[in-house]
Design a protein around this motif. Sequence first.
Motif, mmCIF file in Angstrom:
data_model
loop_
_atom_site.group_PDB
_atom_site.id
_atom_site.type_symbol
_atom_site.label_atom_id
_atom_site.label_comp_id
_atom_site.label_asym_id
_atom_site.label_seq_id
_atom_site.Cartn_x
_atom_site.Cartn_y
_atom_site.Cartn_z
ATOM 1 N N VAL A 36 1.967 0.336 4.643
ATOM 2 C CA VAL A 36 0.749 0.879 5.258
ATOM 3 C C VAL A 36 -0.185 -0.305 5.479
ATOM 4 N N THR A 37 -0.485 -0.573 6.736
ATOM 5 C CA THR A 37 -1.362 -1.699 7.060
ATOM 6 C C THR A 37 -2.801 -1.214 7.177
ATOM 7 N N GLU A 38 -3.696 -1.986 6.593
ATOM 8 C CA GLU A 38 -5.112 -1.597 6.623
ATOM 9 C C GLU A 38 -5.714 -1.954 7.984
ATOM 10 N N PRO A 39 -6.626 -1.155 8.471
ATOM 11 C CA PRO A 39 -7.249 -1.422 9.776
ATOM 12 C C PRO A 39 -8.068 -2.706 9.780
ATOM 13 N N LEU A 40 -8.608 -3.064 8.612
ATOM 14 C CA LEU A 40 -9.455 -4.257 8.534
ATOM 15 C C LEU A 40 -8.705 -5.396 7.869
ATOM 16 N N VAL A 79 12.296 9.409 -4.898
ATOM 17 C CA VAL A 79 12.705 9.610 -3.507
ATOM 18 C C VAL A 79 11.530 9.959 -2.602
ATOM 19 N N THR A 80 10.355 10.149 -3.160
ATOM 20 C CA THR A 80 9.186 10.503 -2.357
ATOM 21 C C THR A 80 8.247 9.303 -2.305
ATOM 22 N N PHE A 81 7.926 8.866 -1.069
ATOM 23 C CA PHE A 81 7.085 7.695 -0.842
ATOM 24 C C PHE A 81 5.749 8.161 -0.269
ATOM 25 N N VAL A 82 4.629 7.737 -0.920
ATOM 26 C CA VAL A 82 3.296 8.196 -0.519
ATOM 27 C C VAL A 82 2.378 6.995 -0.343
ATOM 28 N N VAL A 83 1.215 7.225 0.323
ATOM 29 C CA VAL A 83 0.204 6.192 0.476
ATOM 30 C C VAL A 83 -0.438 5.933 -0.877
ATOM 31 N N ASN A 117 0.805 -1.226 0.000
ATOM 32 C CA ASN A 117 0.000 0.000 0.000
ATOM 33 C C ASN A 117 0.840 1.279 0.000
ATOM 34 N N VAL A 118 2.088 1.215 -0.542
ATOM 35 C CA VAL A 118 2.974 2.386 -0.647
ATOM 36 C C VAL A 118 3.407 2.532 -2.098
ATOM 37 N N ALA A 119 3.362 3.789 -2.609
ATOM 38 C CA ALA A 119 3.791 4.083 -3.974
ATOM 39 C C ALA A 119 4.967 5.048 -3.935
#
Length: 868
Positions: free
Chosen positions: A404-408, A382-386, A374-376
């Motif tokens: 990025v871990t999902e809550p569900l 050099v820039t890492f976003v959701v 879940n990271v792009a």
Amino acid sequence: MQQTTVTISADTDESARIEGAQQLGVQPEDVEIVSIDEKTYAVSIKDMPGQFDIGVLEDKMGAVIKTITPPLGRGKPVKVEDIENALADLKIVFGIDKEAIKNTVSEVINTRTPCNNIQVAAGEPAQNGQDGRIDLKIGQNAVNKTPNANMMVKPGQIIAVRIPAAKGSPGKNIFNEEVPAQKGNEADFSSGDNVTVTKDGNAFVAAIYGTARLTRNIVSVENPVKVDKSGMWAKMPIFPTLADNSKLTFIEVCTALEQAGVTSGIKEDSIIKAIESNVPIRNLMVAEAVPAKDGVDARIEFKFRLNGDDPEAVDAARKDGRLSEASIIKELFSAGDVLVIKTLPEKPLNGTTITGKPLTGAEPKDKQITSGANVAVLDDGVTFVVAEDILAGYADFINGQLCVTEPLIVSEDNLKVFLSVHPPSESGRMLTRELIEKLLADRGIVHGIDGNTIEQAIDEAASKNVPLHDLVIAEGRAAQQGEDAKIELKFQSEKSAGTIDEHSGVINYKERKSLQSVKKETLLAVKTPPTPGTEGIDVFGNIIPAKSGQEKDLKPTGNVKVSEDGLSFISEIDGIVFLSPENKIWISKQYEVLGDVDYSTGNLSMEGSLDIKGWVRSGFEVHASDDIKIGGGVEDAIVEAGTDIYINGGIIGSAEGKVKAGGNITARFFESARAHADGDIFVHDDLLRSTVTANGSIIVTKGKGRIRGGSVEAAKGVEVNEIGSDAGIKTSVSVGTDSKTRKLLAKSKKQLEDFKRKIAKTDKVLARFVKKYKSKTLPTDMTRKLEKLVKFKREIVRKEAMMAKYRQKLLNEISETETKPAEVKVNKVVYSGTTIMINGYVYHVKEDIEGKALFVLNEEQQAVELAT
């Protein structure tokens, strides 16, 4: 020179004369004596002329008259001519001192006394040359008297000059031979470092610019350049005016630098300026290196925190166990949020030492970070976003990976939905019920949602400031698979390692229960059929079909019947039950052991027949309801058969083993064995030291046919080739009904009579009880006594019946044996020491009986006799 006078110690003049003449080598009349004291005399040759002796020095540079003596009596004195002639004879011609010779001769004549060690010739010694020397051009001898400068030299400058040694002039010895002169000693002086010597060896010249050093007999020039150990700089003294007042040049300084290995970073302007100043400088920086510049490490700028701290520090603590995963508080982000910006590393700049060695700047360290779930990464790399499709998730950094871990989280079987909730971040962002419901809706989760758990989780995480994990907020219902069919075996299907004694706890490894015997109509197994399952539903509302339990079959293949409902399996015969890996079950009345009966098989017990190809080993037991066949033999074991026992070999026993058959026993030999057959016993060769009984006959005739030692009993008779041995071994052979059986019959009669008396006595006591307490209630203690008495009578009646049955059995045995007279038949020989017993009557064989013999009972005489 001849000896002319001796000193003698003697008692008289005459004795002194004789001894002195002997020592001087003349006649006594040719000597005269002079008394020195009472017993000492001087003895001399009469009229002896004067004498002399000339000696030459070892170096031939002189001659002396060692001794010159005056004449004795009328003898002639030594003349000058005598000495000169003697010198000429010795070839002494140079440096003769004639005056000394003349004076010495005159003195001896005039004084009449000898002279000693008079030099009469002397040579002319050689003159040695002068020693060489060194003239220094430095220090105090330098032209430039300035301290320190007077020791500074440059290439080509003379430091010292050698003055060679002189040769000298030769002399003459007394034989007029030339005596060579010695050359003077050369100065001991040599060149050291950075000093050369001219071809003639007389001039010492500096090779570089530097400080002249004089150590004993060595002159050297020390390079003044001092180089830093790391090669980063070089220093040296600059003396514009040198020891010989010559001027220092820039090239001469460069030569010294080059010799010291300095090739880079030379400060030319500083050196030229110092030379031109004409002022000595003791420590001038003449070269400097170009240092390298290290690269700059990469940097990671995190836009989120873990536990309010740097993510890298938290990850390190998590790796070494200082932090548990469940305790880490994470921040909430959504699609497009920046998580990390990486600054790339800067390359290093290289340098050079003053010796030309390259200096390398340290390479920068790159920090590796990769994009996980879940990271792009944006186009700049050099820039890492959701990632775009993430409505909400928690940022984390694990082992260099950003995720990025999902809550569900939905379980793999789609039956549960798990929720993770973290406290609000510094910005106040946190999951809400509305956001969770939207997440559920986006995922298509519609069944079993628990709103109360969602509310409680949000409130607890915020109030307690702790993360909550894996809370079940939606749950489906799993399909229930039916139960599989089961087969319950009513027998032990596998051989055990051994049997544990219930009392001692000791394992008996011989009892392995490898055979499972069953009786006819025994229930062998019960089958429970499979059951159908129940449908389920997942969190997405999908129906989950159920599966029925799996079928399991048990296939009867022989002597096993199945009940009408197909669930019970029952034995049709007595025998051994077998179960194959393919679930086939059958009953057999026969079982074959391919090898020995030992620890690999354990003890064997079965309904039916048993065929053993090997031996029955010591300490083991074999039981069969039908016959037993043994291909080897029996080794001190227990063997029991319901019918016949066939043993291809023999029976070897001791104290424990025993062979018992409900029918006949057939074997090649018996040795120290115990055996009983309800039928006959057939022995091929030997029956040795054994205890053997048979309700029928015992036949030992086919092979060697010998009974030796032990006890043999047969109800119907014995036939044998030989009994006993020529050694007189005690052997007992008994046939018919023996006295033992008759004694048992008498004993049983006595016991029956005793039982009848006890019953009669008990009946009398019971009658008195009935009469006394008729229609009355008995006291408790009397009731107990009466119950015991009734129980006692019942037990006596039971024992009476058993004893009557036992007595009838003994009567039947006696009746059977007495139908046909029992006899002992011997075909070859009966040895002394043998005892023959028929129906309890004994015959002792006291002498060997050769040939055939028949032993029978004479009823009239009530004795055993040997029939003819």
